[in-house]
Design a protein around this motif. Structure first.
Motif, PDB file in Angstrom:
ATOM      1  N   ALA A   1       0.934  -1.052   0.032  1.00 26.62           N
ATOM      2  CA  ALA A   1       0.034   0.088  -0.006  1.00 26.62           C
ATOM      3  C   ALA A   1       0.891   1.362   0.055  1.00 26.62           C
ATOM      4  O   ALA A   1       0.423   2.365  -0.588  1.00 26.62           O
ATOM      5  CB  ALA A   1      -0.866  -0.222   1.220  1.00 26.62           C
ATOM      6  N   GLU A   2       1.923   1.261   0.677  1.00 28.00           N
ATOM      7  CA  GLU A   2       2.936   2.370   0.756  1.00 28.00           C
ATOM      8  C   GLU A   2       3.387   2.685  -0.582  1.00 28.00           C
ATOM      9  O   GLU A   2       3.377   3.835  -0.987  1.00 28.00           O
ATOM     10  CB  GLU A   2       4.010   2.188   2.073  1.00 28.00           C
ATOM     11  N   ALA A   3       4.077   1.427  -1.086  1.00 30.53           N
ATOM     12  CA  ALA A   3       4.874   1.509  -2.295  1.00 30.53           C
ATOM     13  C   ALA A   3       3.930   1.960  -3.430  1.00 30.53           C
ATOM     14  O   ALA A   3       4.204   2.835  -4.366  1.00 30.53           O
ATOM     15  CB  ALA A   3       5.223   0.311  -2.735  1.00 30.53           C
ATOM     16  N   GLN A   4       2.582   1.506  -3.553  1.00 29.01           N
ATOM     17  CA  GLN A   4       1.580   2.049  -4.346  1.00 29.01           C
ATOM     18  C   GLN A   4       1.292   3.490  -4.339  1.00 29.01           C
ATOM     19  O   GLN A   4       1.330   4.128  -5.383  1.00 29.01           O
ATOM     20  CB  GLN A   4       0.263   1.052  -4.406  1.00 29.01           C
ATOM     21  N   ALA A   5       1.070   4.082  -3.101  1.00 25.03           N
ATOM     22  CA  ALA A   5       0.885   5.259  -2.951  1.00 25.03           C
ATOM     23  C   ALA A   5       1.938   6.271  -3.466  1.00 25.03           C
ATOM     24  O   ALA A   5       1.718   7.415  -3.981  1.00 25.03           O
ATOM     25  CB  ALA A   5       0.642   5.364  -1.463  1.00 25.03           C
ATOM     26  N   ILE A   6       3.212   5.907  -3.124  1.00 22.51           N
ATOM     27  CA  ILE A   6       4.518   6.927  -3.773  1.00 22.51           C
ATOM     28  C   ILE A   6       4.310   6.691  -5.151  1.00 22.51           C
ATOM     29  O   ILE A   6       4.622   7.850  -5.862  1.00 22.51           O
ATOM     30  CB  ILE A   6       5.557   6.301  -2.907  1.00 22.51           C
ATOM     31  N   TRP A   7       4.381   5.498  -5.493  1.00 19.05           N
ATOM     32  CA  TRP A   7       4.577   5.187  -7.209  1.00 19.05           C
ATOM     33  C   TRP A   7       3.470   5.804  -8.008  1.00 19.05           C
ATOM     34  O   TRP A   7       3.840   6.715  -8.741  1.00 19.05           O
ATOM     35  CB  TRP A   7       4.777   3.884  -7.451  1.00 19.05           C
ATOM     36  N   SER A   8       2.274   5.807  -7.474  1.00 20.64           N
ATOM     37  CA  SER A   8       1.236   6.394  -8.206  1.00 20.64           C
ATOM     38  C   SER A   8       0.987   7.839  -8.240  1.00 20.64           C
ATOM     39  O   SER A   8       0.612   8.662  -9.179  1.00 20.64           O
ATOM     40  CB  SER A   8      -0.427   5.908  -7.553  1.00 20.64           C
ATOM     41  N   VAL A   9       1.589   8.356  -7.069  1.00 20.91           N
ATOM     42  CA  VAL A   9       1.508  10.030  -7.216  1.00 20.91           C
ATOM     43  C   VAL A   9       2.376  10.439  -7.843  1.00 20.91           C
ATOM     44  O   VAL A   9       2.250  11.245  -8.726  1.00 20.91           O
ATOM     45  CB  VAL A   9       1.947  10.371  -5.417  1.00 20.91           C
ATOM     46  N   ALA A  10       3.690   9.777  -7.978  1.00 24.04           N
ATOM     47  CA  ALA A  10       4.672  10.178  -8.880  1.00 24.04           C
ATOM     48  C   ALA A  10       4.215  10.004 -10.347  1.00 24.04           C
ATOM     49  O   ALA A  10       4.637  10.855 -11.301  1.00 24.04           O
ATOM     50  CB  ALA A  10       5.729   9.334  -8.830  1.00 24.04           C
ATOM     51  N   TYR A  11       3.534   8.906 -10.640  1.00 26.17           N
ATOM     52  CA  TYR A  11       2.988   8.513 -12.032  1.00 26.17           C
ATOM     53  C   TYR A  11       1.948   9.867 -12.532  1.00 26.17           C
ATOM     54  O   TYR A  11       1.987  10.443 -13.416  1.00 26.17           O
ATOM     55  CB  TYR A  11       2.330   7.314 -12.085  1.00 26.17           C
TER      56      TYR A  11
ATOM     57  N   ILE B   1       7.539   9.803 -13.647  1.00 22.42           N
ATOM     58  CA  ILE B   1       7.807   8.353 -13.978  1.00 22.42           C
ATOM     59  C   ILE B   1       8.178   8.661 -15.386  1.00 22.42           C
ATOM     60  O   ILE B   1       7.394   8.761 -16.138  1.00 22.42           O
ATOM     61  CB  ILE B   1       6.853   7.300 -13.644  1.00 22.42           C
ATOM     62  N   SER B   2       9.529   8.482 -15.961  1.00 19.10           N
ATOM     63  CA  SER B   2       9.996   8.664 -17.090  1.00 19.10           C
ATOM     64  C   SER B   2      10.035   7.432 -18.098  1.00 19.10           C
ATOM     65  O   SER B   2      10.217   7.600 -19.292  1.00 19.10           O
ATOM     66  CB  SER B   2      11.297   9.397 -17.015  1.00 19.10           C
ATOM     67  N   ASN B   3       9.899   6.293 -17.359  1.00 20.38           N
ATOM     68  CA  ASN B   3      10.490   5.195 -18.119  1.00 20.38           C
ATOM     69  C   ASN B   3       9.199   4.293 -18.234  1.00 20.38           C
ATOM     70  O   ASN B   3       8.999   2.854 -18.061  1.00 20.38           O
ATOM     71  CB  ASN B   3      11.605   4.163 -17.341  1.00 20.38           C
ATOM     72  N   ILE B   4       7.927   5.110 -18.586  1.00 21.61           N
ATOM     73  CA  ILE B   4       6.854   4.032 -18.821  1.00 21.61           C
ATOM     74  C   ILE B   4       6.843   3.672 -20.278  1.00 21.61           C
ATOM     75  O   ILE B   4       7.261   4.195 -21.212  1.00 21.61           O
ATOM     76  CB  ILE B   4       5.531   5.083 -18.880  1.00 21.61           C
ATOM     77  N   PRO B   5       6.524   2.116 -20.291  1.00 20.85           N
ATOM     78  CA  PRO B   5       6.804   1.586 -21.676  1.00 20.85           C
ATOM     79  C   PRO B   5       5.771   1.696 -22.163  1.00 20.85           C
ATOM     80  O   PRO B   5       4.586   2.385 -22.320  1.00 20.85           O
ATOM     81  CB  PRO B   5       6.915  -0.110 -21.190  1.00 20.85           C
ATOM     82  N   SER B   6       5.943   1.259 -23.685  1.00 21.15           N
ATOM     83  CA  SER B   6       4.926   1.248 -24.731  1.00 21.15           C
ATOM     84  C   SER B   6       3.667   0.353 -24.401  1.00 21.15           C
ATOM     85  O   SER B   6       3.735  -0.432 -23.463  1.00 21.15           O
ATOM     86  CB  SER B   6       5.339   0.757 -26.077  1.00 21.15           C
ATOM     87  N   ARG B   7       2.676   0.612 -24.862  1.00 21.56           N
ATOM     88  CA  ARG B   7       1.383   0.056 -24.501  1.00 21.56           C
ATOM     89  C   ARG B   7       1.553  -1.433 -24.962  1.00 21.56           C
ATOM     90  O   ARG B   7       0.967  -2.315 -23.915  1.00 21.56           O
ATOM     91  CB  ARG B   7       0.039   0.764 -25.646  1.00 21.56           C
TER      92      ARG B   7
END
Length: 210
Positions: free
Chosen positions: A172-182, A187-193
């Motif tokens: 839950a903590e990791a998802q909260a941090i990552w999702s806010v950044a996203y 988040i610069s390394n989002i892959p292709s669809r």
């Protein structure tokens, strides 16, 4: 229903005291476990269905006196916020009968290939201990990082808590941090669809094996 006592390697839900084999005997020695489906209820009793077993006493229905009945109904993975077609687009579960056949076939091809990858990396998963197999009636969650719909090019929506692991607090903590950044474009390394879809397929394949 009694707990399945197996090695921690095969744990596929959150851990807790009820994972310990002595839980029931420690808490209440007079508890009797009946692992059967409910046939019907009466005013002061509950009748359980007969079940397939080598034990003669389980080959017939069983009626038990009851004073109270506690319903542990669980929850539904389906979303009632979005129409079915939109939920499917977002990678949320929908009834299999409502899934787009062409897209569903594409996902199944990806997941079949992903299953081979999972088994090549974790061959032990090919031979799990005995467990109760339930035929799925819904599509699985199909979210990148278990949060992001690959169909959203605007990076404006995430779904949290759509996974079950041994330590939900850390996730839950990791998802909260990552999702806010996203959501903030950090988040610069989002892959292709297409790459997202392959990673999602691997997650689905892994979950099915676990």
């Amino acid at each position: 229903m009694g707990p399945d006592v197996i090695r921690i390697f095969w744990q596929n839900d959150s851990s807790g005291v009820c994972n310990h084999p002595d839980f029931l005997t420690t808490i209440a020695k007079n508890v009797h476990i009946h692992r059967r489906n409910i046939s019907h209820l009466s005013e002061h009793s509950i009748t359980l269905e007969a079940c397939t077993s080598n034990l003669p006493e389980k080959s017939k229905p069983l009626t038990l006196p009851v004073d109270a009945l506690v319903y542990c109904t669980g929850w539904s993975a389906r979303s009632n916020i979005f129409p079915t077609h939109k939920a499917y687009d977002l990678g949320l579960p929908v009834p299999l009968r409502d899934a787009d056949p062409q897209r569903q076939a594409h996902w199944e091809d990806l997941e079949k290939a992903a299953d081979a990858v999972v088994l090549s990396q974790f061959p032990t998963l090919e031979n799990p201990p005995a467990y109760r197999k339930i035929q799925p009636v819904d599509t699985p969650f199909r979210l990148y990082k278990a949060m992001v719909p690959p169909s959203d090019p605007t990076h404006s929506i995430v779904f949290l808590g759509k996974m079950v692991v041994g330590n939900n607090f850390r996730v839950a903590e990791a998802q909260a941090i990552w999702s806010v950044a996203y959501l903030n474009g950090k988040i610069s390394n989002i892959p292709s669809r297409s790459q997202m879809a392959r990673e999602i397929a691997e997650t689905v394949a892994w979950d099915r094996r676990r």
